[in-house]
Structures are given as structure tokens and as C-alpha cells.
Scaffold this motif. Structure first.
Motif, PDB file in Angstrom:
ATOM      1  N   ALA A  77       0.848  -1.200   0.000  1.00 16.68           N
ATOM      2  CA  ALA A  77       0.000   0.000   0.000  1.00 16.68           C
ATOM      3  C   ALA A  77       0.884   1.250   0.000  1.00 16.68           C
ATOM      4  O   ALA A  77       1.983   1.230   0.577  1.00 16.68           O
ATOM      5  CB  ALA A  77      -0.887  -0.010   1.237  1.00 16.68           C
ATOM      6  N   TYR A 111      -3.895  -1.227  -5.163  1.00 20.73           N
ATOM      7  CA  TYR A 111      -5.302  -1.225  -5.592  1.00 20.73           C
ATOM      8  C   TYR A 111      -5.602  -2.272  -6.668  1.00 20.73           C
ATOM      9  O   TYR A 111      -6.734  -2.738  -6.787  1.00 20.73           O
ATOM     10  CB  TYR A 111      -5.682   0.172  -6.104  1.00 20.73           C
ATOM     11  CG  TYR A 111      -5.720   1.199  -5.014  1.00 20.73           C
ATOM     12  CD1 TYR A 111      -6.767   1.222  -4.104  1.00 20.73           C
ATOM     13  CD2 TYR A 111      -4.707   2.144  -4.868  1.00 20.73           C
ATOM     14  CE1 TYR A 111      -6.809   2.157  -3.084  1.00 20.73           C
ATOM     15  CE2 TYR A 111      -4.739   3.077  -3.854  1.00 20.73           C
ATOM     16  CZ  TYR A 111      -5.788   3.089  -2.964  1.00 20.73           C
ATOM     17  OH  TYR A 111      -5.827   4.001  -1.950  1.00 20.73           O
ATOM     18  N   TRP A 112      -4.619  -2.653  -7.417  1.00 17.22           N
ATOM     19  CA  TRP A 112      -4.830  -3.655  -8.468  1.00 17.22           C
ATOM     20  C   TRP A 112      -4.982  -5.062  -7.898  1.00 17.22           C
ATOM     21  O   TRP A 112      -5.594  -5.934  -8.532  1.00 17.22           O
ATOM     22  CB  TRP A 112      -3.636  -3.630  -9.427  1.00 17.22           C
ATOM     23  CG  TRP A 112      -2.337  -3.971  -8.759  1.00 17.22           C
ATOM     24  CD1 TRP A 112      -1.518  -3.126  -8.083  1.00 17.22           C
ATOM     25  CD2 TRP A 112      -1.721  -5.256  -8.677  1.00 17.22           C
ATOM     26  NE1 TRP A 112      -0.422  -3.792  -7.577  1.00 17.22           N
ATOM     27  CE2 TRP A 112      -0.527  -5.103  -7.932  1.00 17.22           C
ATOM     28  CE3 TRP A 112      -2.064  -6.515  -9.164  1.00 17.22           C
ATOM     29  CZ2 TRP A 112       0.326  -6.161  -7.671  1.00 17.22           C
ATOM     30  CZ3 TRP A 112      -1.210  -7.577  -8.891  1.00 17.22           C
ATOM     31  CH2 TRP A 112      -0.037  -7.395  -8.155  1.00 17.22           C
TER      32      TRP A 112
END
Length: 464
Positions: A213, A217-218
Motif C-alpha cells: 500500500a 489497488y490492483w
């Protein structure tokens, strides 16, 4: 170097096996190739370190150890592709060869001594992953996963390459040793901001590859859409190679600038642990839970980077990567076998599994306990060694936070166990899951390895 040559040559030969139009020979052929590579790699263990391509790549104990993890992981994962063989999957030879070629990139990533070799290794590994993510061409989710992974991965690669260019501009070198010298004694102090920006951009690019992080997000969507067999490969081999490369970059090239990058790596660590564990709690799909679990484990491995405590950190990252890879292959292996037959990936698909398939339930339980860091499993000592390296450098607050996040993880790791042992199976899921004898043997081996690492951690805790 022998491993790279064998994978490259035998991977091409494996492609030609596809012309035989018989998938039955492909699975044993791939396992024989990986066994040969694993054995050839072990032969380099006691050999003197040797450099290739004008010092761009070095085979030493560090590279041999992590090459062993990625090769063994793939070898243990391959048997769970048996459904593709049985169903007459088209292009199976190509998919196996892509995995073999991607291992070449992974080995380059753990053996590099030059930023150009690191970039080449990352790209060889990444391009293969973009392809296998969309291998289920008739599945919209698989197509979406491939597109997201390719687009976001391309941007991350561009950021990484820009960072390498800035580091080169500031230091005049691609070699890790030469960069380290320039960081300690810069030829021109005015280039220092360029160096720092280049370092940060490189950190962003590599953090994307290991699902850290806020560059994660993928991960849930790509992991969910990618066929489970390839998801297991992505969450283990890619992560292991990424952290081995990241550790070498910080330890060799940028250690002298530790005061600059420590706050950044610390922030990524805390954010990754928080998002990974809290995100996993909210999931209703076992596969998405394992995706967020993969993010959280990136956070634990980042603690080893924060500590950067020489061999203590190196051994901690090695042991953690091995324990994590074994447990993750076991969990994804069980999930694939169950989901292939029941066509679902939510927690309910595991209900009553202890009655219909006691072996699958036992292996899944051992894997979940190891990922949660419960004693007498490899995952417990993986965290113990990582936390020990951080404590040795005085990062007590970070370790306390990581322990709290580990307590959160117990909740979502026990959910599959509760489903398997305490909840009745739904009416349409009372039939036992079909498991071949070879797959059963591999599952038993994975469970035994996990327990062995938890009972006798000293066997592999000081290999580096």
C-alpha cells in the motif's frame, strides 16, 4: 547461471511439446524441468560467488537461496494444474513455458548487481504475468484482470525506469557497488535531490510489484479475476523475488542514505499492514481474502526492510518467504480443487469440508494457522525472525503494531476453519471433492513442510 540457462532452453523445448497435441505429457515434463533446475541450483550452494555479464549478475548464496524458494514453490504448485490437463486446455504448453520463462526473470531479480539487470528481470517476470492473468479468455473477469494489471503495471514500470534514470544521472552508475560509493561520497552535492527523487520513484515501482500500500489497488481485482492456479504463482513467486530484490537494493546501494528513506519505508509498512488486515476482514470471497492477506504479508516483509539488519534481516526475509510460500500454495491449492468442482469461491463453499474431505480441511487449517502466525507452524517463526530483526534495531513500536495486526488476522484466517468444521454443507455441496492421489500427496507434503518449519526452524533460519 545454470538455472537461467536450463529454464531458457528447456522452456523452449516445452513449447515444442505442445505440437504433440497431448496435454498428458506436459505436466510431468514441467515438473521434471523444475526438478532439474532446483537440483542444479543446489549444486551452486557451496561454490564460490561468480559474476556474469561484466558484473551485472552474481550467483552467490543469497541468489541460490531465493532461487531455491521460487523454484520449489513452482514445483509444488504445478500439480494443481491437473484440471487443465484433464479438460484438454488449449495452449497449456505455452502457459507452462510462460511460468518457466518468468522464473528466469525472478532469478535475475534475486541475482542482479546492476540496475539494468534488475529492470530486465522485472520485465521478464511481469510480461509473463500480464499474459497468464488473462489466460481464461472466455471469462470477463480474467480479461478485466489482465487489462488492469497490464495498464497499472506499465505505469509502475515507467515510474521505476524513470527512477533508475535519475539515480544514474545523480551517481553516474548502474552498478549497486558504484551507486553505494556515490551515495557515501557524492561527486557533486547538487545532484543529491535528483538521487533522492530517483530512490523514491524506484521504491514506488517495486512496491507496486509486491502489492504494498498505497500501490495495492490492483491486487484484489487482479487476483480474483486471474485463474486461481496463476494467482497462487503471482502471490508467492512474484512477491518473493520482489522482496529479495528490494532488500539487496537497500542493503547494498542505498544503505548510506538510510536516514532519508526510512520514514518512507516505515509509512509504507504501517499502511500496508493496516489496509491488508482490515481489508481482509471485510471480504466475503476466500480468494479476495487471500488477496488482501497477500498485501498484509507484504507489510510484515517490509519490517525486514525497515530493520535492514544485515544477515539477521536477510535470514528473516528468507525464512518468512519460504514459510509464506508453502502455506499460500497449500491454501490456494485447496481452494482451486474445491472451486473447480463447486464453481464458487465464497466462504460457504468450504462448509462441511471436514466431513466430505478431511484431508483438504486439515491442509487448509494448517495453512491458515501458519499464515496467521500460530505457534508450531512455519508462519510463527517467520514473524518471530522478522520481528526479532526489527527489535534488534529498536523498532519496538512498529513490532507492537505488527503484533496487533496479527491478532486481527486471526479473525479472518479462522473463518475458513470454522466453515469447514462447524458449519453444515449446503444441499448441493455434499458430494466429496475429487482429489487425485498425486495432488493428495503434494497437499500432505505442504502441510508437513509447514509443520516442520514450525517445529525445527533452526534447519533454515541461518542459511545466509
Amino acid at each position: 547461471m545454470t538455472s537461467i540457462i536450463l529454464l531458457s532452453v528447456l522452456g523452449i523445448i516445452n513449447l515444442f511439446l505442445g505440437f504433440l497435441r497431448s496435454n498428458k505429457i506436459l505436466l510431468p515434463a514441467a515438473m521434471v524441468i523444475l526438478a532439474l533446475v532446483f537440483g542444479a541450483n543446489l549444486l551452486d550452494w557451496n561454490a564460490a560467488p561468480e559474476s556474469y555479464f561484466s558484473g551485472m549478475l552474481t550467483i552467490d548464496r543469497y541468489s541460490v537461496a531465493f532461487t531455491g524458494i521460487v523454484t520449489l514453490t513452482t514445483l509444488l504448485l504445478i500439480p494443481f494444474s491437473q484440471k487443465y490437463v484433464r479438460d484438454g486446455q488449449e495452449n497449456l504448453a505455452e502457459y507452462y513455458s510462460l511460468l518457466l520463462f518468468s522464473l528466469v526473470g525472478a532469478i535475475m531479480m534475486v541475482s542482479y548487481d546492476n540496475l539494468l539487470m534488475l529492470f530486465v528481470g522485472i520485465e521478464i517476470l511481469s510480461v509473463a504475468m500480464y499474459v497468464v492473468a488473462g489466460s481464461d479468455k472466455r471469462n470477463v473477469r480474467s480479461n478485466e484482470a489482465a487489462l488492469k494489471y497490464f495498464l497499472m503495471g506499465s505505469f509502475a514500470t515507467g515510474i521505476l525506469l524513470f527512477g533508475i534514470a535519475l539515480v544514474y544521472g545523480a551517481t553516474g552508475a548502474f552498478s549497486l557497488i558504484d551507486i553505494a560509493g556515490a551515495v557515501v561520497q557524492p561527486a557533486n552535492a547538487t545532484f543529491r535531490p535528483m538521487l533522492y527523487i530517483g530512490m523514491l520513484l524506484m521504491f514506488v515501482g517495486i512496491s507496486f510489484k509486491v502489492s504494498a500500500a498505497p500501490f495495492h489497488y490492483w491486487t484484489p481485482d487482479v487476483y480474483e479475476g486471474t485463474p486461481t492456479f496463476f494467482t497462487a504463482f503471482m502471490s508467492t513467486v512474484v512477491k518473493t523475488a520482489g522482496f529479495a530484490a528490494f532488500f539487496k537494493l537497500l542493503m547494498v546501494a542505498f544503505q548510506a542514505a538510510e536516514s532519508f528513506w526510512i520514514p518512507t519505508i516505515m509509512a509504507i509498512t504501517v499502511l500496508t499492514l493496516l489496509i491488508g488486515n482490515v481489508g481482509a476482514v471485510a471480504q466475503t470471497s476466500v480468494k479476495r481474502m487471500l488477496a488482501y492477506s497477500s498485501i498484509s504479508h507484504a507489510g510484515y516483509l517490509f519490517i525486514g526492510l525497515v530493520a535492514l539488519n544485515g544477515k539477521l534481516s536477510a535470514n528473516g526475509i528468507f525464512f518468512y518467504s519460504l514459510a509464506y510460500s508453502v502455506a499460500t500454495v497449500a491454501s490456494f491449492g485447496v481452494l482451486k480443487l474445491v472451486a473447480d468442482q463447486r464453481q464458487r469461491e465464497d466462504y460457504a463453499v468450504l462448509n462441511g469440508l471436514a466431513k466430505t474431505n478431511p484431508l483438504l480441511a486439515f491442509v487448509m487449517t494448517v495453512a491458515m494457522l501458519s499464515l496467521a502466525g500460530i505457534p508450531l507452524t512455519g508462519g510463527f517463526f517467520g514473524k518471530f525472525f522478522i520481528f526479532g530483526a526489527a527489535m534488534d534495531k529498536g523498532y519496538i513500536g512498529l513490532v507492537v503494531f505488527a503484533v496487533l495486526m496479527s491478532m486481527v488476522s486471526i479473525y479472518y484466517y479462522l473463518r475458513p476453519v470454522i466453515a469447514m468444521y462447524m458449519r453444515p454443507a449446503e444441499e448441493d455441496m455434499t458430494e466429496p471433492v475429487a482429489v487425485g492421489p498425486f495432488q493428495s500427496a503434494i497437499l500432505v507434503l505442504l502441510a508437513l513442510l509447514t509443520i516442520l518449519l514450525g517445529v525445527l526452524p533452526g534447519l533454515l533460519s541461518k542459511v545466509l
